[in-house]
Design a protein around this motif. Structure first.
Motif, PDB file in Angstrom:
ATOM      1  N   ASP A  91      26.952-139.460  54.437  1.00  0.00           N
ATOM      2  CA  ASP A  91      28.281-139.640  53.838  1.00  0.00           C
ATOM      3  C   ASP A  91      28.309-139.187  52.381  1.00  0.00           C
ATOM      4  O   ASP A  91      29.330-138.723  51.901  1.00  0.00           O
ATOM      5  N   ASP A  92      27.174-139.307  51.681  1.00  0.00           N
ATOM      6  CA  ASP A  92      27.120-138.946  50.260  1.00  0.00           C
ATOM      7  C   ASP A  92      26.589-137.518  50.051  1.00  0.00           C
ATOM      8  O   ASP A  92      26.075-137.187  48.988  1.00  0.00           O
ATOM      9  N   ILE A  93      26.757-136.665  51.047  1.00  0.00           N
ATOM     10  CA  ILE A  93      26.262-135.295  50.975  1.00  0.00           C
ATOM     11  C   ILE A  93      26.781-134.589  49.723  1.00  0.00           C
ATOM     12  O   ILE A  93      27.931-134.764  49.326  1.00  0.00           O
ATOM     13  N   GLU A  94      25.910-133.795  49.132  1.00  0.00           N
ATOM     14  CA  GLU A  94      26.268-132.923  48.004  1.00  0.00           C
ATOM     15  C   GLU A  94      25.772-131.528  48.349  1.00  0.00           C
ATOM     16  O   GLU A  94      24.579-131.342  48.614  1.00  0.00           O
ATOM     17  N   ILE A  95      26.694-130.568  48.396  1.00  0.00           N
ATOM     18  CA  ILE A  95      26.301-129.196  48.709  1.00  0.00           C
ATOM     19  C   ILE A  95      26.612-128.283  47.528  1.00  0.00           C
ATOM     20  O   ILE A  95      27.632-128.434  46.865  1.00  0.00           O
ATOM     21  N   THR A  96      25.710-127.341  47.297  1.00  0.00           N
ATOM     22  CA  THR A  96      25.895-126.333  46.261  1.00  0.00           C
ATOM     23  C   THR A  96      25.667-124.981  46.907  1.00  0.00           C
ATOM     24  O   THR A  96      24.585-124.715  47.432  1.00  0.00           O
ATOM     25  N   THR A  97      26.723-124.160  46.901  1.00  0.00           N
ATOM     26  CA  THR A  97      26.655-122.851  47.532  1.00  0.00           C
ATOM     27  C   THR A  97      27.714-121.922  46.942  1.00  0.00           C
ATOM     28  O   THR A  97      28.835-122.359  46.697  1.00  0.00           O
ATOM     29  N   PRO A  98      27.366-120.659  46.721  1.00  0.00           N
ATOM     30  CA  PRO A  98      28.369-119.719  46.225  1.00  0.00           C
ATOM     31  C   PRO A  98      29.484-119.467  47.239  1.00  0.00           C
ATOM     32  O   PRO A  98      30.547-118.974  46.877  1.00  0.00           O
ATOM     33  N   MET A  99      29.294-119.828  48.492  1.00  0.00           N
ATOM     34  CA  MET A  99      30.318-119.616  49.520  1.00  0.00           C
ATOM     35  C   MET A  99      31.546-120.497  49.303  1.00  0.00           C
ATOM     36  O   MET A  99      32.622-120.161  49.794  1.00  0.00           O
ATOM     37  N   ILE A 100      31.400-121.593  48.587  1.00  0.00           N
ATOM     38  CA  ILE A 100      32.555-122.468  48.355  1.00  0.00           C
ATOM     39  C   ILE A 100      33.681-121.665  47.714  1.00  0.00           C
ATOM     40  O   ILE A 100      34.834-121.758  48.135  1.00  0.00           O
ATOM     41  N   LYS A 101      33.345-120.845  46.726  1.00  0.00           N
ATOM     42  CA  LYS A 101      34.377-120.046  46.047  1.00  0.00           C
ATOM     43  C   LYS A 101      34.938-118.948  46.949  1.00  0.00           C
ATOM     44  O   LYS A 101      36.034-118.464  46.715  1.00  0.00           O
ATOM     45  N   THR A 102      34.201-118.564  47.979  1.00  0.00           N
ATOM     46  CA  THR A 102      34.688-117.563  48.927  1.00  0.00           C
ATOM     47  C   THR A 102      35.854-118.116  49.744  1.00  0.00           C
ATOM     48  O   THR A 102      36.791-117.403  50.061  1.00  0.00           O
ATOM     49  N   PHE A 103      35.802-119.409  50.050  1.00  0.00           N
ATOM     50  CA  PHE A 103      36.795-120.008  50.945  1.00  0.00           C
ATOM     51  C   PHE A 103      37.765-120.967  50.257  1.00  0.00           C
ATOM     52  O   PHE A 103      38.732-121.402  50.863  1.00  0.00           O
ATOM     53  N   LEU A 129      30.226-129.384  46.045  1.00  0.00           N
ATOM     54  CA  LEU A 129      31.125-130.400  46.605  1.00  0.00           C
ATOM     55  C   LEU A 129      30.335-131.661  46.864  1.00  0.00           C
ATOM     56  O   LEU A 129      29.166-131.589  47.261  1.00  0.00           O
ATOM     57  N   LYS A 130      30.981-132.808  46.660  1.00  0.00           N
ATOM     58  CA  LYS A 130      30.325-134.100  46.870  1.00  0.00           C
ATOM     59  C   LYS A 130      31.144-134.937  47.838  1.00  0.00           C
ATOM     60  O   LYS A 130      32.359-135.021  47.707  1.00  0.00           O
ATOM     61  N   GLY A 131      30.447-135.540  48.790  1.00  0.00           N
ATOM     62  CA  GLY A 131      31.085-136.427  49.748  1.00  0.00           C
ATOM     63  C   GLY A 131      31.457-135.709  51.031  1.00  0.00           C
ATOM     64  O   GLY A 131      31.860-134.547  51.026  1.00  0.00           O
ATOM     65  N   LYS A 132      31.288-136.408  52.144  1.00  0.00           N
ATOM     66  CA  LYS A 132      31.494-135.816  53.465  1.00  0.00           C
ATOM     67  C   LYS A 132      32.925-135.338  53.676  1.00  0.00           C
ATOM     68  O   LYS A 132      33.151-134.319  54.321  1.00  0.00           O
ATOM     69  N   GLU A 133      33.909-136.044  53.134  1.00  0.00           N
ATOM     70  CA  GLU A 133      35.309-135.639  53.328  1.00  0.00           C
ATOM     71  C   GLU A 133      35.605-134.313  52.634  1.00  0.00           C
ATOM     72  O   GLU A 133      36.273-133.453  53.196  1.00  0.00           O
ATOM     73  N   LYS A 141      19.187-137.722  57.609  1.00  0.00           N
ATOM     74  CA  LYS A 141      20.446-136.994  57.399  1.00  0.00           C
ATOM     75  C   LYS A 141      20.351-136.211  56.092  1.00  0.00           C
ATOM     76  O   LYS A 141      19.743-136.662  55.115  1.00  0.00           O
ATOM     77  N   VAL A 142      20.981-135.052  56.060  1.00  0.00           N
ATOM     78  CA  VAL A 142      20.982-134.218  54.859  1.00  0.00           C
ATOM     79  C   VAL A 142      21.891-134.863  53.819  1.00  0.00           C
ATOM     80  O   VAL A 142      23.062-135.112  54.081  1.00  0.00           O
ATOM     81  N   ASN A 143      21.341-135.135  52.631  1.00  0.00           N
ATOM     82  CA  ASN A 143      22.165-135.702  51.565  1.00  0.00           C
ATOM     83  C   ASN A 143      22.301-134.777  50.353  1.00  0.00           C
ATOM     84  O   ASN A 143      23.080-135.038  49.451  1.00  0.00           O
ATOM     85  N   LYS A 144      21.563-133.666  50.383  1.00  0.00           N
ATOM     86  CA  LYS A 144      21.708-132.656  49.332  1.00  0.00           C
ATOM     87  C   LYS A 144      21.302-131.314  49.934  1.00  0.00           C
ATOM     88  O   LYS A 144      20.326-131.232  50.669  1.00  0.00           O
ATOM     89  N   MET A 145      22.085-130.270  49.609  1.00  0.00           N
ATOM     90  CA  MET A 145      21.815-128.958  50.165  1.00  0.00           C
ATOM     91  C   MET A 145      22.138-127.895  49.138  1.00  0.00           C
ATOM     92  O   MET A 145      23.140-127.986  48.426  1.00  0.00           O
ATOM     93  N   PHE A 146      21.255-126.897  49.060  1.00  0.00           N
ATOM     94  CA  PHE A 146      21.478-125.719  48.231  1.00  0.00           C
ATOM     95  C   PHE A 146      21.379-124.492  49.141  1.00  0.00           C
ATOM     96  O   PHE A 146      20.463-124.401  49.962  1.00  0.00           O
ATOM     97  N   ALA A 147      22.318-123.562  49.007  1.00  0.00           N
ATOM     98  CA  ALA A 147      22.318-122.351  49.820  1.00  0.00           C
ATOM     99  C   ALA A 147      22.164-121.126  48.936  1.00  0.00           C
ATOM    100  O   ALA A 147      22.709-121.064  47.839  1.00  0.00           O
ATOM    101  N   PHE A 148      21.423-120.155  49.445  1.00  0.00           N
ATOM    102  CA  PHE A 148      21.162-118.903  48.758  1.00  0.00           C
ATOM    103  C   PHE A 148      21.438-117.763  49.742  1.00  0.00           C
ATOM    104  O   PHE A 148      21.131-117.888  50.927  1.00  0.00           O
TER     105      PHE A 148
END
Length: 114
Positions: A28-40, A47-51, A104-111
């Protein structure tokens, strides 16, 4: 944790386009960091939080209806896993995911490659 099983389930979830199945891998407290966020979206790189993540992935799945990932390699560390795979837009991706006590994944970085 069986990392190969986790990786296969993760890839299959994305390839199914079933958002609830995809989200089942994340805390639920997932935090993702990815350059794709700005693509979409117009916004941040993180982004922080599952919602918030769910809303972003809904948009991404709508814009990329033929999304299909192909797994190349799985690596792991302490409470973490990294997946190297064929992503969207003809890019290769490396996702590094950190896992909580429940697996469960609670932090993710994408490259990505260009």
């Amino acid at each position: 944790m069986d990392i190969k099983n986790f990786a296969a389930q993760w890839i299959n979830s994305w390839n199914s386009h079933d958002l609830e199945d995809i989200l089942s891998h994340y805390a639920d407290d997932i935090e993702i960091t990815t350059p794709m966020i700005k693509t979409f979206t117009s916004g941040e790189d993180t982004l922080k939080g599952k919602e918030a993540v769910k809303r972003y992935w809904e948009k991404a799945l709508e814009k990329v209806p033929d999304l299909h990932f192909e797994l190349y390699e799985v690596t792991y560390g302490i409470n973490s896993i990294a997946l190297y795979y064929q992503s969207i837009m003809n890019k290769k991706a490396m996702e590094v995911m950190f896992l909580n006590e429940e697996g469960k994944v609670n932090k993710m970085f994408a490259f990505y490659t260009d």
